[in-house]
Motif scaffolding. Structure first.
Motif, PDB file in Angstrom:
ATOM      1  N   THR B  66      51.714  53.051  31.044  1.00 27.62           N
ATOM      2  CA  THR B  66      53.015  52.971  31.705  1.00 27.62           C
ATOM      3  C   THR B  66      54.151  52.898  30.690  1.00 27.62           C
ATOM      4  O   THR B  66      55.208  53.509  30.864  1.00 27.62           O
ATOM      5  CB  THR B  66      53.058  51.738  32.628  1.00 27.62           C
ATOM      6  OG1 THR B  66      52.023  51.858  33.602  1.00 27.62           O
ATOM      7  CG2 THR B  66      54.394  51.628  33.324  1.00 27.62           C
ATOM      8  N   ALA B  67      53.915  52.168  29.607  1.00 28.00           N
ATOM      9  CA  ALA B  67      54.933  52.072  28.563  1.00 28.00           C
ATOM     10  C   ALA B  67      54.991  53.348  27.726  1.00 28.00           C
ATOM     11  O   ALA B  67      55.918  53.536  26.945  1.00 28.00           O
ATOM     12  CB  ALA B  67      54.657  50.872  27.669  1.00 28.00           C
ATOM     13  N   GLY B  68      53.999  54.198  27.874  1.00 26.25           N
ATOM     14  CA  GLY B  68      53.986  55.471  27.154  1.00 26.25           C
ATOM     15  C   GLY B  68      53.279  55.416  25.818  1.00 26.25           C
ATOM     16  O   GLY B  68      53.231  56.416  25.101  1.00 26.25           O
ATOM     17  N   ILE B  69      52.710  54.261  25.491  1.00 26.11           N
ATOM     18  CA  ILE B  69      52.131  54.086  24.158  1.00 26.11           C
ATOM     19  C   ILE B  69      50.827  54.872  24.004  1.00 26.11           C
ATOM     20  O   ILE B  69      50.490  55.322  22.916  1.00 26.11           O
ATOM     21  CB  ILE B  69      51.925  52.588  23.862  1.00 26.11           C
ATOM     22  CG1 ILE B  69      53.306  51.931  23.697  1.00 26.11           C
ATOM     23  CG2 ILE B  69      51.074  52.361  22.629  1.00 26.11           C
ATOM     24  CD1 ILE B  69      53.274  50.458  23.409  1.00 26.11           C
ATOM     25  N   ILE B  70      50.085  55.003  25.076  1.00 23.70           N
ATOM     26  CA  ILE B  70      48.874  55.820  25.009  1.00 23.70           C
ATOM     27  C   ILE B  70      48.878  56.852  26.139  1.00 23.70           C
ATOM     28  O   ILE B  70      49.616  56.724  27.120  1.00 23.70           O
ATOM     29  CB  ILE B  70      47.581  54.974  25.121  1.00 23.70           C
ATOM     30  CG1 ILE B  70      47.493  54.294  26.493  1.00 23.70           C
ATOM     31  CG2 ILE B  70      47.521  53.925  24.018  1.00 23.70           C
ATOM     32  CD1 ILE B  70      46.177  53.607  26.748  1.00 23.70           C
ATOM     33  N   VAL B  87      55.919  58.096  20.924  1.00 29.51           N
ATOM     34  CA  VAL B  87      56.385  56.778  21.356  1.00 29.51           C
ATOM     35  C   VAL B  87      56.217  55.752  20.238  1.00 29.51           C
ATOM     36  O   VAL B  87      57.033  54.846  20.097  1.00 29.51           O
ATOM     37  CB  VAL B  87      55.652  56.343  22.640  1.00 29.51           C
ATOM     38  CG1 VAL B  87      56.040  54.929  23.033  1.00 29.51           C
ATOM     39  CG2 VAL B  87      55.991  57.298  23.771  1.00 29.51           C
ATOM     40  N   LEU B  88      55.166  55.908  19.413  1.00 27.36           N
ATOM     41  CA  LEU B  88      55.018  54.999  18.280  1.00 27.36           C
ATOM     42  C   LEU B  88      56.190  55.147  17.321  1.00 27.36           C
ATOM     43  O   LEU B  88      56.702  54.161  16.779  1.00 27.36           O
ATOM     44  CB  LEU B  88      53.709  55.277  17.546  1.00 27.36           C
ATOM     45  CG  LEU B  88      52.429  54.902  18.288  1.00 27.36           C
ATOM     46  CD1 LEU B  88      51.239  54.985  17.348  1.00 27.36           C
ATOM     47  CD2 LEU B  88      52.518  53.518  18.889  1.00 27.36           C
ATOM     48  N   LYS B  89      56.640  56.378  17.141  1.00 25.16           N
ATOM     49  CA  LYS B  89      57.820  56.592  16.303  1.00 25.16           C
ATOM     50  C   LYS B  89      59.046  55.947  16.942  1.00 25.16           C
ATOM     51  O   LYS B  89      59.880  55.365  16.255  1.00 25.16           O
ATOM     52  CB  LYS B  89      58.047  58.094  16.086  1.00 25.16           C
ATOM     53  CG  LYS B  89      57.101  58.687  15.056  1.00 25.16           C
ATOM     54  CD  LYS B  89      57.399  60.172  14.827  1.00 25.16           C
ATOM     55  CE  LYS B  89      56.408  60.767  13.834  1.00 25.16           C
ATOM     56  NZ  LYS B  89      56.482  62.244  13.800  1.00 25.16           N
TER      57      LYS B  89
END
Lengths: 103, 103
Positions: B66-70, B87-89
């Motif tokens: 949901t947060a987009g991290i994976i 998203v990590l960037k």
DNA sequence: ACCGTTCATCGTAATATTGCGATAAGTTTC
DNA sequence: GAAACTTATCGCAATATTACGATGAACGGT
């Protein structure tokens, strides 16, 4: 159960989660940004700067203090809040170490 | 009330808080570290790697998604989970921007 | 001693998170 | 189609978080 199984994870993982949790609310992000912009210790104008009641702001400050991100020193009649640079560096290195490889 | 007053804060502050919240639990930190170490997409060995039940792991994965991290791509009969480098960037630049001045 | 100012804490209520078992949904294989 | 495997979702219970008003604690000035 609602119980975080803290004991099941490493000290490092718990610490990273603790630091992340400290910034896991927009009000606490706003507080940290405010302290960064001021580049100095702030004697509690935070209640005016935030759309929250005094008691709620105080709770958020306590959360940041517990995580070590800020410190508060009494300067009667006010309290001065400072970012804890040591912990900010810890924050940077913890997350930097995690993501440096891929980004 | 327990209601986060999301509307009272800036989009940026809410997004930073959202990203931090995604890593505000040691299990989710462990998941991200696992994916980093693997340096590849992992087809659901995560339940074995974590001291949590399958349904709980699935919930944490959902939170990270949901947060987009994976991201998760179906590869029957399994699902492959990948870190979302974009998203990590975003994560790195959001927190780096915050703390670069002082550290 | 009495205010006024500033901040922390208490008490309460609403909502969110965490965790698990049970069940459902989607495939592949037989 | 039936059985096996993998993952998602539901329902529940325990605990945590968020928010506020009210009250308390500490200090300075009158």
């Amino acid at each position: 159960m609602g119980l975080s199984k803290t004991a099941s994870f490493s000290t490092e993982q718990n610490r990273i989660a603790e630091l992340a949790k400290a910034l896991a609310h927009p009000a606490r992000v706003a507080i940290v940004q405010y302290l960064l912009k001021a580049e100095a210790c702030i004697c509690g104008d935070l209640v005016d700067a935030l759309p929250l009641s005094q008691s709620t702001v105080s709770q958020h400050l306590k959360a940041l203090k517990t995580a070590g991100i800020i410190t508060g020193s009494v300067e009667p009649p006010k309290v001065c809040y400072c970012l804890n640079i040591t912990v900010l560096k810890e924050f940077n290195s913890a997350f930097g170490e995690m993501f440096s490889r891929c980004c």
